[in-house]
Scaffold this motif. Structure first.
Motif, mmCIF file in Angstrom:
data_model
loop_
_atom_site.group_PDB
_atom_site.id
_atom_site.type_symbol
_atom_site.label_atom_id
_atom_site.label_comp_id
_atom_site.label_asym_id
_atom_site.label_seq_id
_atom_site.Cartn_x
_atom_site.Cartn_y
_atom_site.Cartn_z
ATOM 1 N N SER A 206 15.033 23.714 -38.568
ATOM 2 C CA SER A 206 15.211 25.041 -38.684
ATOM 3 C C SER A 206 16.399 25.341 -40.086
ATOM 4 C CB SER A 206 15.655 25.791 -37.371
ATOM 5 O OG SER A 206 14.927 25.737 -36.645
ATOM 6 N N PHE A 207 16.266 26.251 -40.367
ATOM 7 C CA PHE A 207 17.335 26.489 -41.569
ATOM 8 C C PHE A 207 18.429 27.369 -40.901
ATOM 9 C CE2 PHE A 207 15.360 25.637 -45.760
ATOM 10 C CZ PHE A 207 14.202 25.003 -45.108
ATOM 11 N N ALA A 208 19.815 26.982 -41.310
ATOM 12 C CA ALA A 208 21.033 27.696 -40.552
ATOM 13 C C ALA A 208 21.714 28.212 -42.090
ATOM 14 C CB ALA A 208 21.734 26.803 -40.086
ATOM 15 N N ASN A 209 22.001 29.526 -41.819
ATOM 16 C CA ASN A 209 22.708 30.355 -43.067
ATOM 17 C C ASN A 209 24.286 29.574 -43.132
ATOM 18 O OD1 ASN A 209 23.893 32.025 -44.914
ATOM 19 N ND2 ASN A 209 22.877 33.942 -43.956
ATOM 20 N N HIS A 210 24.143 28.660 -44.160
ATOM 21 C CA HIS A 210 25.580 27.807 -44.155
ATOM 22 C C HIS A 210 26.862 28.809 -44.628
ATOM 23 C CE1 HIS A 210 28.089 24.355 -44.527
ATOM 24 N NE2 HIS A 210 28.362 24.485 -45.956
ATOM 25 N N ARG A 211 26.614 29.582 -45.539
ATOM 26 C CA ARG A 211 27.523 30.540 -46.074
ATOM 27 C C ARG A 211 28.135 31.143 -44.932
ATOM 28 N NH1 ARG A 211 25.386 33.261 -51.311
ATOM 29 N NH2 ARG A 211 24.481 31.240 -52.343
ATOM 30 N N MET A 212 27.360 31.917 -44.164
ATOM 31 C CA MET A 212 27.641 32.717 -43.157
ATOM 32 C C MET A 212 28.401 31.992 -42.135
ATOM 33 S SD MET A 212 25.084 35.134 -41.087
ATOM 34 C CE MET A 212 25.392 36.272 -39.999
ATOM 35 N N PHE A 213 28.003 30.790 -41.486
ATOM 36 C CA PHE A 213 28.795 29.991 -40.706
ATOM 37 C C PHE A 213 30.409 29.567 -41.248
ATOM 38 C CE2 PHE A 213 24.475 29.535 -38.764
ATOM 39 C CZ PHE A 213 24.910 29.913 -37.684
ATOM 40 N N PRO A 406 24.242 39.269 -37.159
ATOM 41 C CA PRO A 406 25.642 39.182 -37.461
ATOM 42 C C PRO A 406 26.423 39.149 -36.148
ATOM 43 C CG PRO A 406 24.590 40.342 -39.022
ATOM 44 C CD PRO A 406 23.549 40.215 -38.161
ATOM 45 N N PHE A 407 25.920 39.648 -35.112
ATOM 46 C CA PHE A 407 26.752 39.878 -33.908
ATOM 47 C C PHE A 407 26.978 38.489 -33.288
ATOM 48 C CE2 PHE A 407 24.728 44.172 -34.128
ATOM 49 C CZ PHE A 407 25.780 44.955 -33.952
ATOM 50 N N PHE A 408 26.324 37.580 -33.585
ATOM 51 C CA PHE A 408 26.150 36.446 -32.709
ATOM 52 C C PHE A 408 26.587 35.132 -33.416
ATOM 53 C CE2 PHE A 408 22.998 39.153 -31.403
ATOM 54 C CZ PHE A 408 23.367 39.291 -29.739
ATOM 55 N N PRO A 409 27.917 34.836 -33.613
ATOM 56 C CA PRO A 409 28.624 33.629 -34.074
ATOM 57 C C PRO A 409 28.238 32.234 -33.525
ATOM 58 C CG PRO A 409 30.236 35.264 -33.998
ATOM 59 C CD PRO A 409 29.185 35.765 -33.252
ATOM 60 N N THR A 410 28.242 32.447 -32.195
ATOM 61 C CA THR A 410 27.719 31.242 -31.312
ATOM 62 C C THR A 410 26.251 31.089 -31.293
ATOM 63 O OG1 THR A 410 27.733 32.106 -29.353
ATOM 64 C CG2 THR A 410 29.917 31.071 -30.136
ATOM 65 N N GLY A 411 25.350 31.834 -32.267
ATOM 66 C CA GLY A 411 23.913 31.591 -32.134
ATOM 67 C C GLY A 411 23.029 32.513 -31.761
ATOM 68 N N THR A 412 22.077 32.478 -32.885
ATOM 69 C CA THR A 412 20.683 33.382 -32.423
ATOM 70 C C THR A 412 19.662 32.718 -33.430
ATOM 71 O OG1 THR A 412 19.831 35.674 -32.359
ATOM 72 C CG2 THR A 412 21.426 34.947 -34.085
ATOM 73 N N GLY A 413 18.708 33.269 -33.281
ATOM 74 C CA GLY A 413 17.573 32.748 -34.154
ATOM 75 C C GLY A 413 16.270 33.273 -33.967
ATOM 76 N N ASP A 414 15.371 33.268 -34.928
ATOM 77 C CA ASP A 414 14.050 33.870 -34.844
ATOM 78 C C ASP A 414 13.080 32.780 -35.194
ATOM 79 O OD1 ASP A 414 11.946 35.411 -33.618
ATOM 80 O OD2 ASP A 414 12.673 37.077 -34.619
ATOM 81 N N ARG A 442 20.713 34.931 -39.555
ATOM 82 C CA ARG A 442 21.625 33.420 -39.397
ATOM 83 C C ARG A 442 20.726 32.318 -39.166
ATOM 84 N NH1 ARG A 442 26.791 33.307 -37.245
ATOM 85 N NH2 ARG A 442 26.783 35.439 -36.804
ATOM 86 N N TYR A 443 19.634 32.475 -38.915
ATOM 87 C CA TYR A 443 18.788 31.231 -38.530
ATOM 88 C C TYR A 443 17.377 31.477 -38.500
ATOM 89 C CZ TYR A 443 18.704 26.556 -35.971
ATOM 90 O OH TYR A 443 18.538 25.487 -35.523
ATOM 91 N N PHE A 444 16.649 30.368 -39.154
ATOM 92 C CA PHE A 444 15.250 30.714 -39.267
ATOM 93 C C PHE A 444 14.562 29.819 -38.801
ATOM 94 C CE2 PHE A 444 11.203 30.330 -41.709
ATOM 95 C CZ PHE A 444 11.009 31.725 -42.063
#
Lengths: 506, 280
Positions: A206-213, A406-414, A442-444
């Protein structure tokens, strides 16, 4: 028949799965950690859910050890000295993994494998390194038999990262889960494209939005379990969840929900979390005696509580009296806007609460869009996802996601399900990921419709293994059972297929 | 205000040029190809009204002047109107201004590499495309044309100044086969092939391979491959009867070109120097 006897006689459970089930049953015999009557009532009604975490927590839910430290100074308790070459490094990790507790009993974070192993890999010839990594991945799949086992790579390209991708594609395994920390400024384009190619063939990475994290966590963050973001050298104490649809059932209207019902349930879940965190820290032996703590692989200050939610879509649709999900949350701007209002209300109330033992996070819990469990059926969609069967075209789905991630710093994704033509055109997927990341996604995750390894709600299973369970045979991976439940009850494998000629709104 | 008839816009397309693109399909075509699998894009609506009564969703009506009107909100896309049309047209067309198309594109811009104008035959809307492409390129996105080669690019090269490349169909080379297949002589298409190559605006060439037309297939592939070399992609496309009008299916057959046959022509093209020839 007693619960214990059922477990002992169940033909589909492996020995290890029986052991875990019996341990859970044993844990539930002690009721000394008590909550308020209002909490139990909310739980009975299905408005709050403890995700079967067990009534007597004897370890944090998720633990993300600092593997750099293992490589720097070894581990006294496990009698491991710092590894000198690739074989020693892989062997040390394999041993260490078996002693990292979690809610699943398996380690949910295996480390940033490419970065950790790169110095050792570079000292070997490529063929040898690949063979060693192949055996390492085979050990993980056969020993850590649970799809919530998760490894991370990126954002830089490495030889190790390339080898792991090649092996992932060749081996077609459901374990471990894999994430690319993706930053378009750092990750080379052709490495990102190779990751997409691999994702279309094995449903990972999966792809995580590194800059955001990095903005939220700093550089030392881990992606663990399904898509839980936590601090390396720390972890997550607990993850209960509000089932927002059930929370909304007594509300007279959206205002009543936001003013009265929602705060009531938020406070009950916070009370539950506070008590569990205090118990894990104060009563259980983990933070007092476990070698991970005493040798500094994790620090208590780096742990956080994850405040979970599910079923936002069904909650909004219920509050607005929308019966047809295809015309509700995700499609109807009013329903989606109500979702944003509800999330803002949850975010600000949780942020106003002073949480115990969350020093690294300003003494607050952080939100998590929980990915659903197999018993949710169609009542509560995962986190803030649009219900399966009601997904709009990809563009609209991404734009809804961008409002909620953006509401979910400990994780979300689709998750997006692609048909065959996309295998030939990974370059058509990368700009979609880039664009949505720049707008708050955030997460793809993606997978190919006709592949055996598929992503269910956040975890991976093999469709062929689900079929084994249906034939009353055992599946080595203990998550296959969840996959079957999510397929049957939640139609989790029926999400919209992205075709090459989608023509939305025409 | 300049406008153009738009058949549809696909927000995300992975088959209309490199990367992810928004594709705009314009209504109306300068050729009438036998094997066209969306013949409803060939002509503009004549307002004959033959489709109106048969619409099960009541999405079609006629206004006071007799013009056929389409309500996209009511439309269920059953294609009944397209089957009813005696003129190879469609009532589901929107006349859009450049600004209206741009408004739609602004939603997709963050996620795409560029846009592709297609059809029908998009070059029938040359002035519209020049205006549209100019704006899209200001946003840093690329613009491709998908063309049948009926527009004389050398005589009016303005569009090429704002266009990153042309995806050109070369359907037939021999005059008799061309006349039969596309109802036009091949000359202008072939001149465009050479001209676009010479000004470095050839993105790719496409040729459809037919079963039982070995001589024509070979002549076309040999001609194209020897000219383009490795300058651009050469897509060898299999004829598929799906969507082809019945009267033409009787001529071209109901058989899909076997993959192996198409692969033979791709191989031939590569042996003649078209290194980037492949079957789709």
């Amino acid at each position: 028949m007693s619960e214990a006897l059922k477990i002992i006689q169940d033909p589909t459970l492996t020995y290890r799965q029986q052991l875990v089930s019996l341990a859970r049953l044993g844990e539930s015999t002690d009721q000394s950690l008590r909550y308020s009557d209002a909490y139990y009532e909310a739980k009975r009604r299905g408005a709050l859910c403890d995700l079967n975490e067990g009534v007597m927590p004897y370890r944090p839910r998720y633990i993300c050890p600092d593997y750099d430290l293992l490589f720097q100074k070894g581990c006294e308790f496990l009698q491991l000295s710092p590894p000198q070459d690739l074989l020693e490094a892989l062997n040390a990790l394999e041993i260490f993994y078996c002693h990292v507790p979690s809610i699943t009993t398996y380690p949910v974070y295996l480390g940033d494998l490419d970065r950790l192993l790169e110095p050792f890999v570079l000292r070997e010839d490529r063929a040898f390194a690949k063979k060693a990594l192949r055996l390492f991945l085979r050990s993980i799949d056969r020993i850590l038999t649970d799809s919530f086992v998760h490894a991370d790579i990126g954002p830089e390209e490495t030889v190790t990262g390339r080898l792991l991708l090649e092996l992932t594609e060749e081996m077609q395994l459901a374990v471990p889960n894999l994430t690319l920390r993706y930053d378009p400024d750092v990750t080379p384009e052709d490495f990102a494209l190779a990751c997409i190619g691999c994702m279309l063939k094995t449903a990972k990475p999966s792809f995580a939005n590194h800059r955001m994290f990095v903005r939220e966590w700093g550089e030392k963050y881990a992606i663990a379990s399904c898509y839980n973001e936590l601090m390396i050298g720390g972890g997550g104490y607990t993850l209960p969840r509000m089932r927002l649809y059930e929370c909304s059932l007594d509300a007279k209207n959206p205002e009543d929900f936001i003013e009265n019902e929602l705060p009531k349930y938020i406070d009950l879940q916070l009370e539950y979390m506070d008590k569990r965190v205090r118990f894990i820290v104060g009563e259980s032996n983990f933070f007092k005696t476990n070698f991970l703590v005493t040798e500094g692989f994790v620090r208590r200050e780096n742990f956080i509580g994850m405040f979970g939610v599910v079923g936002l879509a069904e909650c909004c649709n219920h509050l607005l009296g929308i019966a047809d999900v295809k015309k509700g949350f995700g499609m109807d701007p009013e329903a989606t806007a109500l979702g944003v209002r509800i999330m803002k209300a949850i975010e600000s109330r949780v942020a106003a609460h002073t949480a115990p033992y969350c020093e690294a996070f300003g003494h607050h819990y952080r939100l998590h869009a929980q990915v659903g469990i197999e018993t949710d059926g169609m009542d509560d969609s995962p986190g803030t996802r649009i219900p399966i069967g009601a997904e709009p075209a990809m563009l609209e789905q991404l734009q809804v996601n961008e409002q909620f991630h953006p509401f979910f710093p400990t994780g979300t994704g689709d998750i997006f399900r692609f048909e065959e033509t996309w295998v030939k055109t990974p370059a058509a997927i990368l700009p979609i990921i880039k664009g949505s990341f720049s707008r708050g996604l955030r997460y793809f995750s993606g997978y190919l419709d006709n592949n055996d390894v598929v992503r269910v709600t956040g975890y991976l299973v093999k469709k062929s293994e689900i079929e084994k369970l249906r034939r009353k045979q055992q599946s080595l991976n203990q998550v296959t059972l969840f996959g079957m439940g999510a397929q049957d009850g939640g139609h989790a494998l029926d999400r919209r297929i992205q075709r090459h000629d989608e023509c939305p709104g025409e | 205000m300049m406008n153009a008839p738009v058949n549809k816009i696909i927000d995300f397309s992975n088959v209309d040029g490199p990367g992810n693109r928004t594709s705009i399909f314009f209504q109306g075509c300068s050729f009438d190809c036998m094997f066209c699998h969306n013949p409803e894009t060939i002509h503009l609506c004549r307002n004959c009204g033959a489709c109106v009564d048969g619409c099960p969703a009541r999405a079609l009506s006629r206004d006071a002047a007799g013009a056929v009107c389409w309500d996209p909100d009511k439309c269920v896309e059953c294609d009944q109107c397209i089957r009813a049309c005696p003129w190879d047209a469609s009532p589901r067309i929107r006349l859009m201004t450049v600004e209206e198309v741009m408004r739609r594109l602004r939603r997709t811009m963050p996620y795409i590499d560029g846009i592709t104008a297609s059809g029908g035959e998009c070059t029938l809307q040359n002035d519209f495309l020049i205006a549209l492409f100019t704006l899209v390129r200001q946003e840093g996105k690329s613009c491709l044309l998908d063309s049948n080669g009926s527009f004389d690019f050398e005589a009016d090269p303005r569009i090429l100044r704002v266009c990153d490349g042309v995806m050109l169909d070369v359907k037939a080379v021999s005059p008799a086969w061309s006349q039969l297949l596309i109802s036009a002589p091949p000359d202008l298409v072939l001149r465009n092939l050479d001209y676009l190559l010479s000004v470095d605006r050839l993105q790719e060439v496409r040729t459809v391979i037919f079963p039982h037309q070995d001589r024509e297939n070979e002549e076309t592939v040999r001609y194209v491959a020897s000219r383009i070399g490795s300058a651009c992609d050469y897509r060898i496309i299999r004829y598929r009867p799906f969507g082809v009008r019945e009267k033409y299916q009787r001529i071209l057959g109901e058989e899909t070109t076997p993959a192996a046959l198409a692969e033979q022509y791709a191989e031939l093209a590569r042996s003649l120097g078209a290194a980037k020839a492949y079957v789709v």
